[in-house]
Scaffold this motif. Structure first.
Motif, short mmCIF file in Angstrom:
data_model
loop_
_atom_site.label_atom_id
_atom_site.label_comp_id
_atom_site.label_asym_id
_atom_site.label_seq_id
_atom_site.Cartn_x
_atom_site.Cartn_y
_atom_site.Cartn_z
N SER A 156 0.33 -1.10 -0.08
CA SER A 156 -0.06 0.51 0.28
C SER A 156 1.07 1.40 -0.10
O SER A 156 0.27 2.28 -0.14
CB SER A 156 -1.00 0.27 1.00
N MET A 184 -3.34 -4.45 1.10
CA MET A 184 -3.62 -3.87 -0.01
C MET A 184 -4.63 -2.73 0.52
O MET A 184 -5.60 -2.96 0.95
CB MET A 184 -3.55 -3.99 -1.41
N TYR A 208 -0.39 6.83 0.58
CA TYR A 208 -1.04 4.98 -0.10
C TYR A 208 -1.35 5.03 -1.37
O TYR A 208 -1.89 6.00 -2.07
CB TYR A 208 -2.66 5.45 0.90
N THR A 240 -6.81 -1.21 5.57
CA THR A 240 -6.20 -2.11 4.02
C THR A 240 -7.28 -3.84 4.22
O THR A 240 -7.52 -4.23 5.35
CB THR A 240 -4.80 -2.48 4.34
#
Length: 248
Positions: A156, A184, A208, A240
């Motif tokens: 990320s 992610m 991010y 995430t």
């Protein structure tokens, strides 16, 4: 621009192909992602009376997040043992420690680019196998050779194209029946509360990278990896998504 900044920029440009960098908490080099410096984090954890892993949970997620992530990954994958494990970007080793304890692998190899965390890991987890890290591939790991390849709180923070390269490599190195796991910031992570935070603090949230969940799943499906489950994982400023795949 200071003389020190000029020198550091020149040195980092030279070091970039090796995956190493000079840092003071972060790098001004846009091609190298920032990371938390080991010396400062260890000192702050000691001052707080916490382990480094627990301190990082409180700092960047919430207490217990690492343990919950590892438990979810093992539950979704069905793994109870593994002969060979590969981790990308172990940093403090907070995930490595729990995986080593749970699976007792014969070999645990890591790809880490931060010299200070490498030195820390060599002291704390001397059984790790350190592979040469270029920040984009798993070049020292043979194809179809590992039971589990995983990474956390990494994809990320890097450019999406670099993340895709890692996913392609993870698909390459996992054996038949093995597990690929990573988290992610997917489009499913962007609920109303997260979006409001991002709109309030746009400068901070630019660290991010957002990934299209369906497209990533399709990308890995083309590499014979099937999604077996997912969980949301807390992250500073939002969350995430932990995605767990198994090679057919």
């Amino acid at each position: 621009m200071s003389v020190r900044h000029t020198i550091n920029t020149a040195v980092n440009k030279t070091l970039r192909p090796t995956g190493f960098q000079l840092v003071r908490g972060h790098s001004a080099d846009p091609a190298i992602s920032a990371f938390l410096p080991a010396k400062r984090i260890v000192k702050q954890a000691d001052r707080a009376g916490q382990s480094v892993g627990d301190f990082l949970d409180s700092y960047s997620a919430e207490p217990g997040a690492t343990a919950e992530t590892v438990e979810a990954m093992l539950e979704l994958s069905g793994l109870t043992t593994a002969e060979r494990v590969c981790e990308i970007g172990p940093g403090s080793g907070r995930y490595s420690t729990r995986i080593l304890s749970a699976l007792r692998p014969g070999s645990y190899e890591v790809y880490e680019t931060a010299p200070d965390w490498i030195a820390y890991l060599r002291r704390e987890l001397p059984g790790l196998v350190f592979q040469p890290a270029d920040g984009k591939t798993l070049g020292s790991t043979p194809s179809a050779s590992v039971d589990l390849v995983h990474t956390h709180k990494l994809l990320s923070y890097i450019p999406f194209a670099t993340a895709l390269g890692y996913l392609d490599e993870m698909a390459r190195v996992v054996r038949s029946g093995g597990t690929v796991a990573f988290d992610m910031v997917t489009d499913d992570c962007l609920d109303d509360s997260t979006t409001k935070v991002w709109l309030t603090e746009p400068d901070r949230m630019t660290i991010y990278s957002v990934a299209p969940r369906a497209w990533v799943s399709g990308f890995l499906a083309q590499r014979d990896l099937a999604l077996v489950g997912s969980r949301f994982v807390p992250l500073s400023g939002g969350r995430t998504e932990l995605l767990v795949f198994r090679r057919n």
